[in-house]
Every structure is written in structure tokens, then in C-alpha cells.
Design a protein around this motif. Structure first.
Motif, PDB file in Angstrom:
ATOM      1  N   LEU A   1       0.825  -1.209   0.000  1.00  0.00           N
ATOM      2  CA  LEU A   1       0.000   0.000   0.000  1.00  0.00           C
ATOM      3  C   LEU A   1       0.857   1.256   0.000  1.00  0.00           C
ATOM      4  O   LEU A   1       0.558   2.235  -0.692  1.00  0.00           O
ATOM      5  CB  LEU A   1      -0.918   0.010   1.223  1.00  0.00           C
ATOM      6  N   GLU A   2       1.931   1.220   0.776  1.00  0.00           N
ATOM      7  CA  GLU A   2       2.786   2.401   0.930  1.00  0.00           C
ATOM      8  C   GLU A   2       3.665   2.639  -0.296  1.00  0.00           C
ATOM      9  O   GLU A   2       3.977   3.782  -0.640  1.00  0.00           O
ATOM     10  CB  GLU A   2       3.670   2.247   2.171  1.00  0.00           C
ATOM     11  N   PHE A   3       4.088   1.551  -0.944  1.00  0.00           N
ATOM     12  CA  PHE A   3       4.987   1.674  -2.097  1.00  0.00           C
ATOM     13  C   PHE A   3       4.392   0.945  -3.313  1.00  0.00           C
ATOM     14  O   PHE A   3       4.901  -0.087  -3.741  1.00  0.00           O
ATOM     15  CB  PHE A   3       6.358   1.083  -1.761  1.00  0.00           C
ATOM     16  N   PRO A   4       3.309   1.475  -3.871  1.00  0.00           N
ATOM     17  CA  PRO A   4       2.618   0.766  -4.967  1.00  0.00           C
ATOM     18  C   PRO A   4       3.459   0.604  -6.233  1.00  0.00           C
ATOM     19  O   PRO A   4       3.235  -0.316  -7.014  1.00  0.00           O
ATOM     20  CB  PRO A   4       1.392   1.649  -5.235  1.00  0.00           C
ATOM     21  N   GLY A   5       4.438   1.484  -6.434  1.00  0.00           N
ATOM     22  CA  GLY A   5       5.257   1.388  -7.641  1.00  0.00           C
ATOM     23  C   GLY A   5       6.608   0.735  -7.413  1.00  0.00           C
ATOM     24  O   GLY A   5       7.487   0.817  -8.272  1.00  0.00           O
ATOM     25  N   THR A   6       6.763   0.070  -6.295  1.00  0.00           N
ATOM     26  CA  THR A   6       8.067  -0.505  -5.944  1.00  0.00           C
ATOM     27  C   THR A   6       8.531  -1.583  -6.922  1.00  0.00           C
ATOM     28  O   THR A   6       7.727  -2.355  -7.451  1.00  0.00           O
ATOM     29  CB  THR A   6       8.031  -1.103  -4.527  1.00  0.00           C
ATOM     30  N   THR A   7       9.830  -1.655  -7.134  1.00  0.00           N
ATOM     31  CA  THR A   7      10.411  -2.710  -7.963  1.00  0.00           C
ATOM     32  C   THR A   7      10.452  -4.045  -7.220  1.00  0.00           C
ATOM     33  O   THR A   7      10.756  -5.082  -7.811  1.00  0.00           O
ATOM     34  CB  THR A   7      11.847  -2.334  -8.380  1.00  0.00           C
ATOM     35  N   LEU A   8      10.143  -4.005  -5.930  1.00  0.00           N
ATOM     36  CA  LEU A   8      10.136  -5.224  -5.105  1.00  0.00           C
ATOM     37  C   LEU A   8       8.732  -5.820  -4.995  1.00  0.00           C
ATOM     38  O   LEU A   8       8.505  -6.738  -4.211  1.00  0.00           O
ATOM     39  CB  LEU A   8      10.671  -4.911  -3.699  1.00  0.00           C
ATOM     40  N   ARG A   9       7.812  -5.322  -5.787  1.00  0.00           N
ATOM     41  CA  ARG A   9       6.409  -5.733  -5.671  1.00  0.00           C
ATOM     42  C   ARG A   9       6.214  -7.228  -5.918  1.00  0.00           C
ATOM     43  O   ARG A   9       5.502  -7.902  -5.162  1.00  0.00           O
ATOM     44  CB  ARG A   9       5.557  -4.928  -6.656  1.00  0.00           C
ATOM     45  N   SER A  10       6.839  -7.767  -6.957  1.00  0.00           N
ATOM     46  CA  SER A  10       6.704  -9.194  -7.264  1.00  0.00           C
ATOM     47  C   SER A  10       7.212 -10.059  -6.108  1.00  0.00           C
ATOM     48  O   SER A  10       6.561 -11.028  -5.708  1.00  0.00           O
ATOM     49  CB  SER A  10       7.481  -9.526  -8.547  1.00  0.00           C
ATOM     50  N   GLU A  11       8.362  -9.684  -5.560  1.00  0.00           N
ATOM     51  CA  GLU A  11       8.913 -10.434  -4.426  1.00  0.00           C
ATOM     52  C   GLU A  11       8.005 -10.335  -3.209  1.00  0.00           C
ATOM     53  O   GLU A  11       7.834 -11.299  -2.460  1.00  0.00           O
ATOM     54  CB  GLU A  11      10.311  -9.922  -4.092  1.00  0.00           C
ATOM     55  N   ALA A  12       7.449  -9.146  -3.000  1.00  0.00           N
ATOM     56  CA  ALA A  12       6.548  -8.955  -1.857  1.00  0.00           C
ATOM     57  C   ALA A  12       5.324  -9.857  -1.994  1.00  0.00           C
ATOM     58  O   ALA A  12       4.870 -10.452  -1.003  1.00  0.00           O
ATOM     59  CB  ALA A  12       6.121  -7.492  -1.777  1.00  0.00           C
ATOM     60  N   PHE A  13       4.774  -9.963  -3.200  1.00  0.00           N
ATOM     61  CA  PHE A  13       3.647 -10.867  -3.437  1.00  0.00           C
ATOM     62  C   PHE A  13       4.023 -12.301  -3.077  1.00  0.00           C
ATOM     63  O   PHE A  13       3.234 -13.023  -2.458  1.00  0.00           O
ATOM     64  CB  PHE A  13       3.217 -10.805  -4.917  1.00  0.00           C
TER      65      PHE A  13
END
Length: 266
Positions: A190-202
Motif C-alpha cells: 500500500l505504501e509503495f505501490p510502484g516498488t520494484t520489489l512488488r513481485s517479491e513482496a507478493f
């Protein structure tokens, strides 16, 4: 011949040091000004600063004060004394807002905060301060020659905050506090919607949800299995070619087996 050149060089250094010490101890403000400027132009920041520090107050209100104030702050910056240099550069822009050096001073002050930002694993108070300072500079100077660099620095600092939040959430997973990990990853996304770490976070959110579901007591198990499956579906939809998709699918298959077993029992 070489020995003669060496002796000459040593002699010149000794004479130079002697001249500096004499000027430093003298009461001749003008001589200190001239030597401070010469040393500054030669990149001898520490010596220049010592002289400037002695005479700065004596030039307050005089035409030379603007130049001396800027040089004084820049000596600290070039000496990598970033806390002090940022303070003095800010002071310069406050006193001389119309100076042709004001924009440079404002940017370098903000950049000094950037240099004070620690690695992501440490407390990020200075990182937040640096982002705020750089953003203020960008907002105040939208056409600045330093705009591109300032934006690059902000992105780098933003990533440091992302990395910090990501690693905290991941650490909860490693220490088997799965509920905290899921919550942290949800907050991170929620805080970093455009993060490059999004896939890993998922993926790591799914991993934490999987472990929480598998280890749950019977009356909570079905709900948590379904929640973990939802996280898998979210990952597969958003990142079907993720490097973690194979591991994620293996977790999903085990979740389905567990869910089927649970439904058979009931």
C-alpha cells in the motif's frame, strides 16, 4: 638530480607551512583573506577553513561577506563535514537569497543530507530528512540545472525506505511471525505501490500465508487456506512470469491438497 628535487620540494612545503602558520597567528585580516582564497582555489579546504573561520565575523556587513560565507560553507562540504556544511549552506541561502550561489548552496545543503543517509538496515531518520530537503529544493527550483540529479537522489533514497520496509516484513516471515509478516507486506504494498520489489513482496506474502494456514488450528484452517490461495492467485495474475512462480505454484498445490483433505473430513 632527484635528491636535489626532493630537497627543493621539502623546502617549499616547509616554507608553505611556515607561511600558513604565520598568517594564522597574525592579526592581518587582509592577509588571512588572501591566503584563505588562495588555499581554497588550490583545494586545501581544511587550511582555508581555519583562516576563514577566524575572519568571517570581521567581514559581516561588508561586500566580501557573501563570498567568504559561501567559501566557508563549501570548505566544510568538500571536507565531507556534511552536517555542518548543510547548516552553513542553509544559513548562506537565508542571508543571501538573491545570490547567484543561492541555488547551488540550497542543492548542496540537501545533498549533504543525502550523504548522511545510512544503509537501509539502520534507522532511517536521516533518509527521511534528506528526501524532504531534496523535495523542497525540487519544488522551489523546478527549472534548476540540478533538478535531474536531485530527482535521482530522491529515487535512491525512496528505494532505501522500500528496502527497509521489505526486509522487516521478510524478517517476520523468517522468525515465523507469519501474521506480522502478512500485515507488513500488505502495508508495504500500500505504501509503495510502484516498488520494484512488488513481485517479491507478493511471493513472500504468499509464503507467510501458506505457513500460517498449514500450521493453523482446525477451526481457523479453512479460512487461512483460502486466504493463502487468494494471495497465490494475486501473484499469478500480476506476475505470471515471476522467477518465483514455480515455487509459488508448489505452495498453491499443497494448499489445495490441504483444503481438499479438510473438506473430506467435514
Amino acid at each position: 638530480m632527484k635528491r636535489g628535487l626532493y630537497i627543493l620540494l621539502v623546502t617549499l612545503i616547509l616554507v608553505s607551512c611556515s607561511d600558513f602558520q604565520k598568517t594564522l597567528k597574525s592579526e592581518d585580516t587582509s592577509a588571512k583573506f588572501d591566503m584563505a582564497e588562495e588555499l581554497y582555489n588550490d583545494g586545501k579546504w581544511a587550511k582555508s577553513f581555519r583562516l576563514l573561520d577566524q575572519i568571517l565575523q570581521k567581514y559581516r556587513g561588508k561586500p566580501q561577506a557573501e563570498k567568504l560565507t559561501f567559501m566557508h560553507a563549501m570548505c566544510l562540504y568538500n571536507m565531507k563535514e556534511y552536517y555542518r556544511s548543510s547548516y552553513h549552506l542553509d544559513k548562506f541561502t537565508d542571508i543571501y537569497p538573491q545570490s547567484e550561489k543561492a541555488e547551488q548552496a540550497s542543492f548542496l545543503s540537501a545533498k549533504g543530507y543525502y550523504y548522511n543517509s545510512p544503509i537501509y538496515s539502520k534507522e532511517q531518520k536521516e533518509t527521511i530528512e534528506a528526501i524532504e530537503k531534496l523535495q523542497l529544493f525540487v519544488n522551489a527550483n523546478p527549472n534548476s540545472q540540478y533538478l535531474s540529479e536531485a530527482n535521482t537522489l530522491v529515487k535512491e533514497l525512496d528505494f532505501k525506505l522500500e528496502k527497509k520496509a521489505f526486509e522487516i516484513a521478510k524478517q517476520y516471515d523468517l522468525i515465523k511471525d507469519y501474521k506480522a509478516s502478512i500485515k507488513s507486506f500488505n502495508n508495504f504494498l500500500l505504501e509503495f505501490p510502484g516498488t520494484t520489489l512488488r513481485s517479491e513482496a507478493f511471493y513472500y506474502r504468499l509464503d507467510a500465508a501458506y505457513n500460517l494456514a498449514i500450521l493453523s488450528v482446525e477451526y481457523l484452517k479453512e479460512e487461512r487456506l483460502n486466504e493463502a490461495i487468494d494471495y497465490y492467485n494475486a501473484l499469478k495474475k500480476a506476475y505470471p512470469n515471476s522467477e518465483n512462480i514455480e515455487n509459488a505454484t508448489a505452495l498453491y498445490n499443497q494448499l489445495q491438497e490441504e483444503l481438499n483433505t479438510l473438506k473430506t473430513k467435514s
